[in-house]
Design an enzyme around this catalytic site. Structure first.
Site, PDB file in Angstrom:
ATOM      1  CG  HIS A  21       1.831 -12.796  -1.702  1.00  0.00           C
ATOM      2  ND1 HIS A  21       1.963 -13.796  -0.795  1.00  0.00           N
ATOM      3  CD2 HIS A  21       0.860 -11.989  -1.236  1.00  0.00           C
ATOM      4  CE1 HIS A  21       1.078 -13.609   0.170  1.00  0.00           C
ATOM      5  NE2 HIS A  21       0.398 -12.519  -0.073  1.00  0.00           N
ATOM      6  CB  THR A  26      -3.460 -11.065  -0.673  1.00  0.00           C
ATOM      7  OG1 THR A  26      -3.434  -9.784  -0.060  1.00  0.00           O
ATOM      8  CG2 THR A  26      -4.364 -11.059  -1.874  1.00  0.00           C
ATOM      9  NE  ARG A  82      -7.320  -7.737   5.029  1.00  0.00           N
ATOM     10  CZ  ARG A  82      -6.970  -8.784   4.287  1.00  0.00           C
ATOM     11  NH1 ARG A  82      -5.748  -8.887   3.827  1.00  0.00           N
ATOM     12  NH2 ARG A  82      -7.828  -9.732   4.031  1.00  0.00           N
ATOM     13  CD  GLU A 115      -1.335  -4.955  -1.806  1.00  0.00           C
ATOM     14  OE1 GLU A 115      -1.992  -5.609  -0.979  1.00  0.00           O
ATOM     15  OE2 GLU A 115      -0.134  -5.129  -1.983  1.00  0.00           O
ATOM     16  NE  ARG A 133      -7.188  -8.704   8.649  1.00  0.00           N
ATOM     17  CZ  ARG A 133      -7.089  -9.832   7.947  1.00  0.00           C
ATOM     18  NH1 ARG A 133      -5.908 -10.381   7.742  1.00  0.00           N
ATOM     19  NH2 ARG A 133      -8.151 -10.409   7.475  1.00  0.00           N
ATOM     20  CG  ASN A 153       2.637  -4.307   2.069  1.00  0.00           C
ATOM     21  OD1 ASN A 153       2.368  -3.805   3.154  1.00  0.00           O
ATOM     22  ND2 ASN A 153       1.757  -4.947   1.334  1.00  0.00           N
ATOM     23  CG  HIS A 160      -4.250  -4.604   1.501  1.00  0.00           C
ATOM     24  ND1 HIS A 160      -4.188  -5.974   1.468  1.00  0.00           N
ATOM     25  CD2 HIS A 160      -5.516  -4.291   1.161  1.00  0.00           C
ATOM     26  CE1 HIS A 160      -5.366  -6.462   1.113  1.00  0.00           C
ATOM     27  NE2 HIS A 160      -6.200  -5.450   0.920  1.00  0.00           N
ATOM     28  CG  HIS A 183       3.896  -6.854   6.846  1.00  0.00           C
ATOM     29  ND1 HIS A 183       3.165  -8.009   6.812  1.00  0.00           N
ATOM     30  CD2 HIS A 183       4.110  -6.501   5.560  1.00  0.00           C
ATOM     31  CE1 HIS A 183       2.954  -8.356   5.554  1.00  0.00           C
ATOM     32  NE2 HIS A 183       3.524  -7.457   4.774  1.00  0.00           N
ATOM     33  CD  GLU A 195       1.778  -7.326  -6.711  1.00  0.00           C
ATOM     34  OE1 GLU A 195       1.248  -6.201  -6.572  1.00  0.00           O
ATOM     35  OE2 GLU A 195       2.181  -8.017  -5.753  1.00  0.00           O
TER      36      GLU A 195
HETATM   37  N1  PXP Z   1       1.482  -7.997  -3.363  1.00  0.00           N
HETATM   38  C1  PXP Z   1       0.234  -8.110  -2.883  1.00  0.00           C
HETATM   39  C2  PXP Z   1      -0.893  -7.892  -3.839  1.00  0.00           C
HETATM   40  C3  PXP Z   1      -0.027  -8.412  -1.542  1.00  0.00           C
HETATM   41  O1  PXP Z   1      -1.281  -8.514  -1.094  1.00  0.00           O
HETATM   42  C4  PXP Z   1       1.068  -8.553  -0.667  1.00  0.00           C
HETATM   43  C5  PXP Z   1       0.818  -8.855   0.784  1.00  0.00           C
HETATM   44  O2  PXP Z   1       0.377  -7.756   1.465  1.00  0.00           O
HETATM   45  C6  PXP Z   1       2.359  -8.409  -1.187  1.00  0.00           C
HETATM   46  C7  PXP Z   1       2.542  -8.158  -2.542  1.00  0.00           C
HETATM   47  C8  PXP Z   1       3.569  -8.565  -0.334  1.00  0.00           C
HETATM   48  O3  PXP Z   1       3.645  -9.881   0.085  1.00  0.00           O
HETATM   49  P1  PXP Z   1       4.671 -10.299   1.228  1.00  0.00           P
HETATM   50  O4  PXP Z   1       4.232  -9.594   2.471  1.00  0.00           O
HETATM   51  O5  PXP Z   1       4.562 -11.780   1.290  1.00  0.00           O
HETATM   52  O6  PXP Z   1       6.026  -9.810   0.777  1.00  0.00           O
END
Ligand code: PXP
Length: 240
Positions: A190, A101, A44, A70, A48, A6, A42, A9, A151
């Site tokens: 997550h 999330t 949003r 996402e 953001r 992902n 993602h 960040h 997921e």
């Molecule tokens: N899966 C989903 C659905 C999420 O919303 C996120 C966070 O963006 C992640 C996985 C990844 O989570 P983390 O950033 O804690 O690794």
């Protein structure tokens, strides 16, 4: 077992200064060089971090690995998904004030909206995954709603301590088992990090892990390519 990285960040850091760097597209390329099997963004509702331009450019360039979009199950997002054509969509709950999330979808309350989004997206050949809490009932409900994948939220496991951690792990395992039995593609994600990923990766039947924060955080020390490579190595070791 697939690793989806992902890159939201990276965009979060960019947006902190409203600069053009760091660039999530460049990060996606480096993550792929490090062995990522997929890239997640993602989009949003408040934009953001990832914005519409990022999504477009990432879709254009990310072709050899899976692009996972996402998003919330809203009309606007469904239209964007149908236009962008990611390789899969993960429906997530979205609250404006949350840092990330915070939990899985409320399938009972959102049944109509989520069901309609699944039908519209999957009709175009894009598989939909539902981000759900580790609950066998939610797994069954995801199947009833017609999603091809789920997921399982591992954040509760990641944050739990002591005996509660063992209980959370059992919930994840049971949910995976139910999903596999129902023929769903079962993913998890997550809160996963170098130190806790192996307990999850060793659960039989998981298709892919979706990880962001920890990989990007460790890229400050190691570089992004090495950080992805290390996560991949740990997953492979646990799967054996
Ligand atoms: N899966 C989903 C659905 C999420 O919303 C996120 C966070 O963006 C992640 C996985 C990844 O989570 P983390 O950033 O804690 O690794």
């Amino acid at each position: 077992m697939l690793l989806g990285v992902n890159v939201d960040h990276v965009a979060t850091v960019r947006e902190a200064r409203k600069e053009c760097e760091p660039d999530p597209l460049m990060a996606a390329g480096i993550a792929i060089s490090g062995g990522a099997d997929g890239i997640t963004v993602h989009l949003r509702e408040d934009r953001r971090h990832i914005n519409d331009k990022d999504l477009k450019s990432i879709r254009r360039k990310v072709r050899d690995v899976e692009l996972n979009l996402e998003m919330a199950a809203t009309k606007e997002m469904v239209e964007i998904a149908l236009k962008t054509k990611p390789d899969m969509v993960t429906l997530v709950p979205e609250k404006r004030a949350e840092l990330t999330t915070e939990g899985g979808l409320d399938l009972k309350r959102g049944r109509k909206k989520i069901g309609a989004a699944i039908a519209a997206i999957q009709a175009k050949g894009i598989p939909v995954s539902l981000f759900i809490n580790p609950s066998e009932d939610d797994v069954s409900m995801s199947h009833e709603l017609g999603a091809q994948m789920i997921e399982i939220h591992t954040g509760l496991y990641a944050n739990a301590k002591g005996a509660e951690k063992t209980r959370e792990l059992t919930r994840v395992k049971k949910s995976v088992r139910r999903g596999v039995a129902l023929g769903l593609g079962v993913n998890a994600g997550h809160g996963l990090k170098f130190t806790n990923v192996q307990k999850i990766a060793s659960i039989k039947g998981i298709r892919g892990l979706y990880i962001g924060h920890s990989i990007i955080a460790n890229s400050i020390y190691l570089g992004l390519e090495k950080s992805v490579r290390e996560m991949k190595r740990l997953i492979k070791e646990a799967v054996k």
